[in-house]
Design a protein around this motif. Structure first.
Motif, PDB file in Angstrom:
ATOM      1  N   ASN B 239       0.820  -1.575  -0.362  1.00 59.63           N
ATOM      2  CA  ASN B 239      -0.321  -0.078   0.501  1.00 59.63           C
ATOM      3  C   ASN B 239       0.927   1.338   0.240  1.00 59.63           C
ATOM      4  O   ASN B 239       0.339   2.218  -0.388  1.00 59.63           O
ATOM      5  N   VAL B 243       1.251   4.331  -2.739  1.00 54.61           N
ATOM      6  CA  VAL B 243       0.664   5.704  -2.598  1.00 54.61           C
ATOM      7  C   VAL B 243       1.759   6.590  -2.779  1.00 54.61           C
ATOM      8  O   VAL B 243       1.834   7.533  -3.540  1.00 54.61           O
ATOM      9  N   LEU B 247       1.321   9.469  -5.781  1.00 54.79           N
ATOM     10  CA  LEU B 247       1.120  10.676  -4.071  1.00 54.79           C
ATOM     11  C   LEU B 247       2.437  11.376  -5.559  1.00 54.79           C
ATOM     12  O   LEU B 247       2.986  12.796  -5.868  1.00 54.79           O
ATOM     13  N   VAL B 277       8.351  13.642   2.671  1.00 53.86           N
ATOM     14  CA  VAL B 277       7.347  13.159   4.369  1.00 53.86           C
ATOM     15  C   VAL B 277       6.684  12.024   4.559  1.00 53.86           C
ATOM     16  O   VAL B 277       6.919  10.505   4.929  1.00 53.86           O
ATOM     17  N   MET B 278       6.115  11.969   3.212  1.00 50.49           N
ATOM     18  CA  MET B 278       5.083  10.822   3.120  1.00 50.49           C
ATOM     19  C   MET B 278       5.869   9.714   3.111  1.00 50.49           C
ATOM     20  O   MET B 278       5.421   8.263   3.472  1.00 50.49           O
ATOM     21  N   LEU B 282       5.517   6.565   5.211  1.00 50.94           N
ATOM     22  CA  LEU B 282       5.078   5.085   4.594  1.00 50.94           C
ATOM     23  C   LEU B 282       5.741   4.207   4.000  1.00 50.94           C
ATOM     24  O   LEU B 282       5.610   2.482   4.120  1.00 50.94           O
ATOM     25  N   LEU B 286       5.079   2.717   8.792  1.00 48.56           N
ATOM     26  CA  LEU B 286       4.947   2.060   9.471  1.00 48.56           C
ATOM     27  C   LEU B 286       4.307   1.147   9.357  1.00 48.56           C
ATOM     28  O   LEU B 286       3.899   0.198   9.963  1.00 48.56           O
ATOM     29  N   TYR B 289       5.402  -0.972  11.667  1.00 46.86           N
ATOM     30  CA  TYR B 289       5.003  -1.863  12.955  1.00 46.86           C
ATOM     31  C   TYR B 289       3.639  -2.429  12.925  1.00 46.86           C
ATOM     32  O   TYR B 289       2.626  -2.606  13.926  1.00 46.86           O
ATOM     33  N   THR B 290       3.215  -2.671  11.238  1.00 51.24           N
ATOM     34  CA  THR B 290       1.744  -3.099  11.285  1.00 51.24           C
ATOM     35  C   THR B 290       2.644  -4.683  10.968  1.00 51.24           C
ATOM     36  O   THR B 290       3.959  -4.693   9.706  1.00 51.24           O
ATOM     37  N   GLU B 291       1.756  -5.576  11.058  1.00 41.55           N
ATOM     38  CA  GLU B 291       1.775  -6.965  10.348  1.00 41.55           C
ATOM     39  C   GLU B 291       2.087  -6.891   9.017  1.00 41.55           C
ATOM     40  O   GLU B 291       1.726  -6.306   8.668  1.00 41.55           O
TER      41      GLU B 291
END
Lengths: 230, 347
Positions: B239, B243, B247, B277-278, B282, B286, B289-291
């Motif tokens: 994702n 993105v 962007l 920065v995004m 991203l 992110l 810290y997520t599976e």
């Protein structure tokens, strides 16, 4: 110290100005509310109260997303051009963006209440979900998701307002990809809250949403002076 | 002198990439076991065929006695007899004991030249009782033999031959980060100086970075099809990658919408700083810290020792430098084009 005070005063004045503008123009706020409620009613008619959790979540966030666009997408295009020029000469950019952000946060809070309220009124709780789930987390997720979308939208709307032709369409084109991460996190959180998943699995999502919102707001504040005085 | 340096790094990047392509495709893959047939066993004597992929682990004239296979149940080893050996498979005869600690059996194949091959959960014995393996069935632990594999890529389950994609997919994303970082710095400088020189650098960097981002998405999609079974899956890393590319496409749309407005440089710089920065949030924050299915993520920064062995490193690092230099080269060409256009238009 004095500069901080002045900035905050500007922010307060701008927020009050926005609020008065909203109130006098009237149709802006009503338009957003009408859009939200009408969309929810379309969703209700289309699904006839037999909505599963996945479709419920998808429709909730679609309505929330486009209501947000309607409300915030043209935040920097609303003043008449002489008011705008006056602000450009007198107000500090930081105070201005803080005021706009504050106004956007208030609008989003109201919008979340309208959208979520209309959803629960018309569609009710999604089908196939036993217990009430985690209603507090559902509300918190809808609010935080809305807020983190809003701060990004404020930035995008500020950038798009500088483009002379077709800034509304440009805000949508630039804004949608930027909002994907927030929407992914928010839909995941909403589904978890509906399905009553344990706290330990869900606690990171509100934190991420809050951090993303705060982060984009900070970058917007840092970069806004360059846009405004351009 | 400057011309000499240019010849050196541009020629060097081509040579490195030629080396990477030749080495990357010609290096053999170490053998690895992929299946056991039949995988459902009964309590009796029977024969099982273990099949491998990669370079052959045996010569046709090798004798079965040189090979050894044991099955492991829990922490106990069951003996087998090797009947036939072919370059990519081995046929064994095994007597399945009536009781064992676990019904799932792992297979170990000890070869004289290729070391030990392992297949987890190779076979399953439905009717086995829970308990210790009777002493008559137990195998002694074979002596490990030092493999003579030569220069070869490591076998990874599921990834197999597609491990060569590591030399394309990963360096392309590295190159994209590098050139977008350059664009970020150029945009910061643009905001400080308001000079068109920096704006042209930022625009060239974003355009080059987008090419590498799209190549990274394409190679990643191929890899996902092979290892995960779908061209695209919903995953924080994927994702974020999509993105990010969208962007930066927005950056080009913004520039196009501004037309010949003289504030385009400043506004584009503001957007580019925000976009970078995004990108960091991203793609680097992110997903950790997520599976995530994506390797190197899920709380595990970058690569670790199981991903890269020495032979892979010997091609991977040149690939990183080669793709990075090629990317920078493309950026300088784009920048020169921007300068020429600007020069022609301002005459």
């Amino acid at each position: 110290m004095r500069a901080v005070f002045q900035t905050l005063t500007t922010a307060g004045t701008v927020a009050r100005l926005e609020w008065q503008l909203e109130w006098r123009q009237g149709h802006q706020l009503a338009a957003v509310g009408l859009f939200a409620v009408a969309s929810v009613y379309v969703a209700f008619q289309a699904s006839d109260q037999h909505t599963g959790a996945a479709a419920w979540t998808a429709m909730l966030w679609l309505v929330h997303l486009f209501s947000g666009f309607t409300a915030i997408g043209r935040l920097f295009d609303r003043e008449r051009s002489n008011v705008r020029r006056y602000l450009q000469w007198t107000a500090s950019p930081l105070g201005l963006i803080l005021g706009k952000l504050f106004h956007a946060v208030l609008t989003t809070t109201a919008l979340t209440a309208v959208v979520l309220g209309a959803f629960l009124l018309f569609l009710g709780w999604p089908q196939g979900i036993e217990s009430p789930g985690k209603p507090g987390l559902l509300v918190l997720g809808a609010w935080l998701g809305g807020l983190s979308m809003t701060t990004t939208l404020v930035f995008v709307s500020a950038v798009a307002s500088q483009v002379r032709s077709g800034s509304g369409a440009l805000a949508a084109v630039l804004g949608l990809p930027l909002l994907l991460p927030q929407l992914i996190l928010a839909t995941r959180l909403t589904r978890g809250a509906l399905a009553d998943e344990p706290w330990t699995m869900l606690v990171e999502y509100p934190l991420f949403l809050g951090a993303l919102g705060a982060g984009t707001a900070t970058i917007a504040c840092i970069l806004f002076p360059y846009i405004w005085r351009a | 002198m400057k011309g000499g340096w240019n010849w050196f790094w541009k020629g060097g990047s081509i040579l490195l990439l030629a080396y990477v392509i030749v080495r990357g495709f010609s290096t053999p893959l170490q053998p690895g076991l992929v299946s056991a047939t039949p995988s459902q066993l009964t309590i009796a004597g029977q024969s099982v065929i273990l099949t491998a992929v990669g370079q052959p682990f045996a010569e046709t004239e090798d004798l079965p006695e040189a090979f050894e296979v044991v099955l492991r149940s829990g922490d106990q080893l069951i003996q087998t007899e090797v009947l036939e050996v072919s370059p990519h498979s081995v046929k064994i005869s095994v007597n399945i004991p009536p009781s064992m600690p676990s019904r799932a059996l792992d297979a170990y194949l000890f070869t004289p030249a290729s070391g030990t091959l392992f297949l987890g959960n190779a076979c399953f014995v439905e009717e086995a009782a829970k308990g210790d393996v009777p002493p008559a069935f137990i195998a002694g632990a074979p002596l490990p033999k030092a493999p003579e594999l030569g220069f070869s890529f490591p076998y990874q389950p599921n990834i197999m031959e597609s491990i060569r994609n590591l030399l394309w997919h990963v360096p392309m994303w590295f190159a994209m980060f590098f050139i977008m970082g350059l664009g970020f710095v150029a945009s910061l400088a643009q905001l400080r100086t308001d000079s068109i020189q920096w704006d042209m650098r930022a625009e060239a960097a974003v355009k080059t970075g987008l090419v590498f981002g799209l190549l990274g998405l394409a190679t990643g999609s191929l890899w996902a099809r092979w290892t995960w079974g779908a061209w695209w899956v919903s995953d924080p890393q994927l994702n974020g990658a999509l993105v990010t590319v969208l962007l930066y496409s927005g950056y080009l749309i913004l520039r196009a919408a501004m037309g010949d407005d003289d504030r385009v440089g400043r506004l584009a710089a503001v957007y580019n700083v925000f976009a970078f920065v995004m990108l960091v949030i991203l793609l680097m924050v992110l997903p950790r810290y997520t599976e995530s299915l994506h390797p190197g993520k899920d709380g595990n920064p970058g690569f670790n020792s199981y991903d890269l062995d020495n032979s892979l490193r010997a091609v991977f690092y040149p690939a990183v430098i080669g793709w990075g230099a090629l990317c920078y080269w493309m950026y300088t060409l784009r920048l020169r084009m921007n300068r020429c256009t600007h020069h022609l238009l301002s005459r």
